[in-house]
Design a protein around this motif. Structure first.
Motif, PDB file in Angstrom:
ATOM      1  N   ALA A  92       5.635   7.339   7.277  1.00 48.30           N
ATOM      2  CA  ALA A  92       5.884   7.783   5.903  1.00 48.30           C
ATOM      3  C   ALA A  92       5.047   9.006   5.534  1.00 48.30           C
ATOM      4  N   GLY A  93       4.038   9.337   6.358  1.00 48.24           N
ATOM      5  CA  GLY A  93       3.236  10.522   6.099  1.00 48.24           C
ATOM      6  C   GLY A  93       2.141  10.332   5.066  1.00 48.24           C
ATOM      7  N   PHE A  94       1.649   9.097   4.894  1.00 45.00           N
ATOM      8  CA  PHE A  94       0.609   8.841   3.895  1.00 45.00           C
ATOM      9  C   PHE A  94      -0.718   8.446   4.537  1.00 45.00           C
ATOM     10  N   HIS A  95      -0.894   8.753   5.822  1.00 43.99           N
ATOM     11  CA  HIS A  95      -2.101   8.326   6.516  1.00 43.99           C
ATOM     12  C   HIS A  95      -3.361   8.990   5.974  1.00 43.99           C
ATOM     13  N   ASP A  96      -3.219  10.083   5.222  1.00 46.53           N
ATOM     14  CA  ASP A  96      -4.394  10.739   4.663  1.00 46.53           C
ATOM     15  C   ASP A  96      -4.956   9.986   3.459  1.00 46.53           C
ATOM     16  N   ARG A  97      -4.132   9.151   2.817  1.00 48.83           N
ATOM     17  CA  ARG A  97      -4.597   8.427   1.625  1.00 48.83           C
ATOM     18  C   ARG A  97      -4.584   6.911   1.776  1.00 48.83           C
ATOM     19  N   VAL A  98      -4.013   6.406   2.867  1.00 52.74           N
ATOM     20  CA  VAL A  98      -3.924   4.959   3.068  1.00 52.74           C
ATOM     21  C   VAL A  98      -4.518   4.608   4.428  1.00 52.74           C
ATOM     22  N   GLN A  99      -5.452   3.686   4.420  1.00 56.69           N
ATOM     23  CA  GLN A  99      -6.038   3.210   5.669  1.00 56.69           C
ATOM     24  C   GLN A  99      -6.019   1.686   5.684  1.00 56.69           C
ATOM     25  N   PRO A 129       0.812  -1.227   0.000  1.00 57.53           N
ATOM     26  CA  PRO A 129       0.000   0.000   0.000  1.00 57.53           C
ATOM     27  C   PRO A 129       0.840   1.270   0.000  1.00 57.53           C
ATOM     28  N   LEU A 130       1.944   1.273   0.730  1.00 60.37           N
ATOM     29  CA  LEU A 130       2.815   2.442   0.736  1.00 60.37           C
ATOM     30  C   LEU A 130       3.420   2.675  -0.644  1.00 60.37           C
ATOM     31  N   ARG A 131       3.872   1.626  -1.289  1.00 63.35           N
ATOM     32  CA  ARG A 131       4.461   1.764  -2.622  1.00 63.35           C
ATOM     33  C   ARG A 131       3.415   2.232  -3.641  1.00 63.35           C
ATOM     34  N   VAL A 132       2.181   1.759  -3.505  1.00 61.82           N
ATOM     35  CA  VAL A 132       1.105   2.192  -4.402  1.00 61.82           C
ATOM     36  C   VAL A 132       0.847   3.691  -4.220  1.00 61.82           C
ATOM     37  N   ALA A 133       0.767   4.136  -2.982  1.00 62.49           N
ATOM     38  CA  ALA A 133       0.505   5.551  -2.713  1.00 62.49           C
ATOM     39  C   ALA A 133       1.629   6.438  -3.227  1.00 62.49           C
ATOM     40  N   ARG A 134       2.851   5.977  -3.128  1.00 60.29           N
ATOM     41  CA  ARG A 134       3.981   6.746  -3.647  1.00 60.29           C
ATOM     42  C   ARG A 134       3.963   6.796  -5.169  1.00 60.29           C
ATOM     43  N   ARG A 135       3.536   5.718  -5.797  1.00 61.18           N
ATOM     44  CA  ARG A 135       3.552   5.649  -7.258  1.00 61.18           C
ATOM     45  C   ARG A 135       2.421   6.465  -7.890  1.00 61.18           C
ATOM     46  N   HIS A 136       1.241   6.455  -7.259  1.00 63.42           N
ATOM     47  CA  HIS A 136       0.072   7.136  -7.819  1.00 63.42           C
ATOM     48  C   HIS A 136      -0.375   8.203  -6.823  1.00 63.42           C
ATOM     49  N   THR A 137      -0.170   9.444  -7.153  1.00 63.95           N
ATOM     50  CA  THR A 137      -0.306  10.525  -6.172  1.00 63.95           C
ATOM     51  C   THR A 137      -1.748  10.908  -5.859  1.00 63.95           C
ATOM     52  N   THR A 138      -2.720  10.380  -6.603  1.00 59.59           N
ATOM     53  CA  THR A 138      -4.109  10.733  -6.313  1.00 59.59           C
ATOM     54  C   THR A 138      -4.947   9.533  -5.872  1.00 59.59           C
ATOM     55  N   CYS A 139      -4.343   8.383  -5.724  1.00 60.67           N
ATOM     56  CA  CYS A 139      -5.111   7.204  -5.344  1.00 60.67           C
ATOM     57  C   CYS A 139      -5.376   7.190  -3.843  1.00 60.67           C
ATOM     58  N   ARG A 140      -6.391   6.436  -3.453  1.00 65.35           N
ATOM     59  CA  ARG A 140      -6.618   6.057  -2.065  1.00 65.35           C
ATOM     60  C   ARG A 140      -6.460   4.551  -1.964  1.00 65.35           C
ATOM     61  N   ILE A 145      -1.630  -5.453  10.888  1.00 60.47           N
ATOM     62  CA  ILE A 145      -2.279  -4.157  10.731  1.00 60.47           C
ATOM     63  C   ILE A 145      -1.612  -3.112  11.615  1.00 60.47           C
ATOM     64  N   ASN A 146      -1.255  -3.483  12.826  1.00 63.84           N
ATOM     65  CA  ASN A 146      -0.578  -2.534  13.716  1.00 63.84           C
ATOM     66  C   ASN A 146       0.726  -2.044  13.087  1.00 63.84           C
ATOM     67  N   HIS A 147       1.482  -2.969  12.517  1.00 67.98           N
ATOM     68  CA  HIS A 147       2.756  -2.587  11.888  1.00 67.98           C
ATOM     69  C   HIS A 147       2.502  -1.740  10.639  1.00 67.98           C
ATOM     70  N   ALA A 148       1.479  -2.107   9.860  1.00 72.79           N
ATOM     71  CA  ALA A 148       1.161  -1.346   8.654  1.00 72.79           C
ATOM     72  C   ALA A 148       0.788   0.090   8.994  1.00 72.79           C
ATOM     73  N   GLU A 149      -0.027   0.275  10.018  1.00 71.79           N
ATOM     74  CA  GLU A 149      -0.438   1.627  10.408  1.00 71.79           C
ATOM     75  C   GLU A 149       0.753   2.452  10.877  1.00 71.79           C
ATOM     76  N   GLU A 150       1.657   1.835  11.599  1.00 69.87           N
ATOM     77  CA  GLU A 150       2.858   2.536  12.041  1.00 69.87           C
ATOM     78  C   GLU A 150       3.724   2.940  10.856  1.00 69.87           C
ATOM     79  N   THR A 151       3.839   2.046   9.887  1.00 66.34           N
ATOM     80  CA  THR A 151       4.631   2.324   8.699  1.00 66.34           C
ATOM     81  C   THR A 151       4.073   3.515   7.923  1.00 66.34           C
ATOM     82  N   ILE A 152       2.757   3.532   7.742  1.00 67.45           N
ATOM     83  CA  ILE A 152       2.120   4.607   6.973  1.00 67.45           C
ATOM     84  C   ILE A 152       2.197   5.931   7.719  1.00 67.45           C
TER      85      ILE A 152
END
Length: 220
Positions: free
Chosen positions: A91-98, A59-70, A81-88
């Motif tokens: 990285a500062g992508f919590h507004d587009r990745v849940q 999900p992080l790589r997808v958000a970095r590659r496509h700047t308007t996707c959710r 999930i806990n680790h994924a949320e910490e990672t996002i």
């Protein structure tokens, strides 16, 4: 051909989660993301659902590659999930990745997804027909998918040879899981038969290397 040997459906051992989070899947995961956007370059503001998102790397790589996707990542393992949320968050992508801690079989989306991706979930699923059925129910008609997973070898000896060749320097926990994941994987023919049974024969099945199959196309 060796019979399929199931492994646990959910990866919720904290040691196992940490091993996967620390492993170097750069080449495979980035290649998967690149292939998705090469196949489907014209997606506009898409909501992409990742089934079996694990520790959140794809999900992080997808958000970095496509700047308007959710992106919504789905995994049944709370430690993942806990680790994924910490990672996002880092990285500062919590507004587009849940993320949602949920079995895909029980997933209900407020709105159908614009695309579904999944890497290395299917071999965990006891009845893969339920996975393919979920694709049909979670997507808008005509939406694209890209699914990748392991290809079951002909024997346990062949599986061990793949582990020895591809993961010689990996931690023992990863080598152990890789071996048992190969035993739990599907064959190309099994995948094709499952797609045919659910009237998904428009999707294409390919074997890009000696240890993976992929399914791609649009679901109508």
């Amino acid at each position: 051909m060796m019979e399929r040997v199931l492994e646990p459906e959910v990866m919720d051992d904290p040691e196992q989660v940490m091993a996967y989070a620390q492993a170097d899947f750069e080449e495979e995961n980035q290649g998967f993301v690149n292939q998705f956007f090469t196949l489907y370059p014209d997606l506009e503001n898409p909501h992409i659902v990742d089934l079996g998102c694990g520790p959140g790397d794809i999900p992080l790589r997808v958000a970095r590659r496509h700047t308007t996707c959710r992106v919504t990542g789905i995994d049944a393992s709370q430690p993942m999930i806990n680790h994924a949320e910490e990672t996002i968050q880092k990285a500062g992508f919590h507004d587009r990745v849940q993320f949602l801690c949920q079995r895909f079989q029980d997933l209900n989306l407020s709105f159908p997804a614009d695309a579904i991706i999944s890497n290395s979930l299917v071999h965990h699923v006891p009845n893969p027909l339920r996975f393919w059925y979920s694709l049909k129910t979670l997507l808008k008609p005509g939406s694209p998918v890209l699914v990748m997973d392991l290809l079951r070898p002909e024997s346990r000896e062949a599986a061990q040879a793949i582990v020895d060749e591809r993961a010689a320097d990996e931690p023992e926990r990863l080598r152990h899981d890789f071996f048992h994941s190969l035993l739990a994987a599907l064959t190309e023919d099994e995948v094709a038969a499952q797609l045919a049974e659910l009237n998904l024969s428009r999707l294409l099945v390919d074997v890009p290397d000696d240890r993976h199959w992929i399914v791609y196309g649009r679901v109508y």
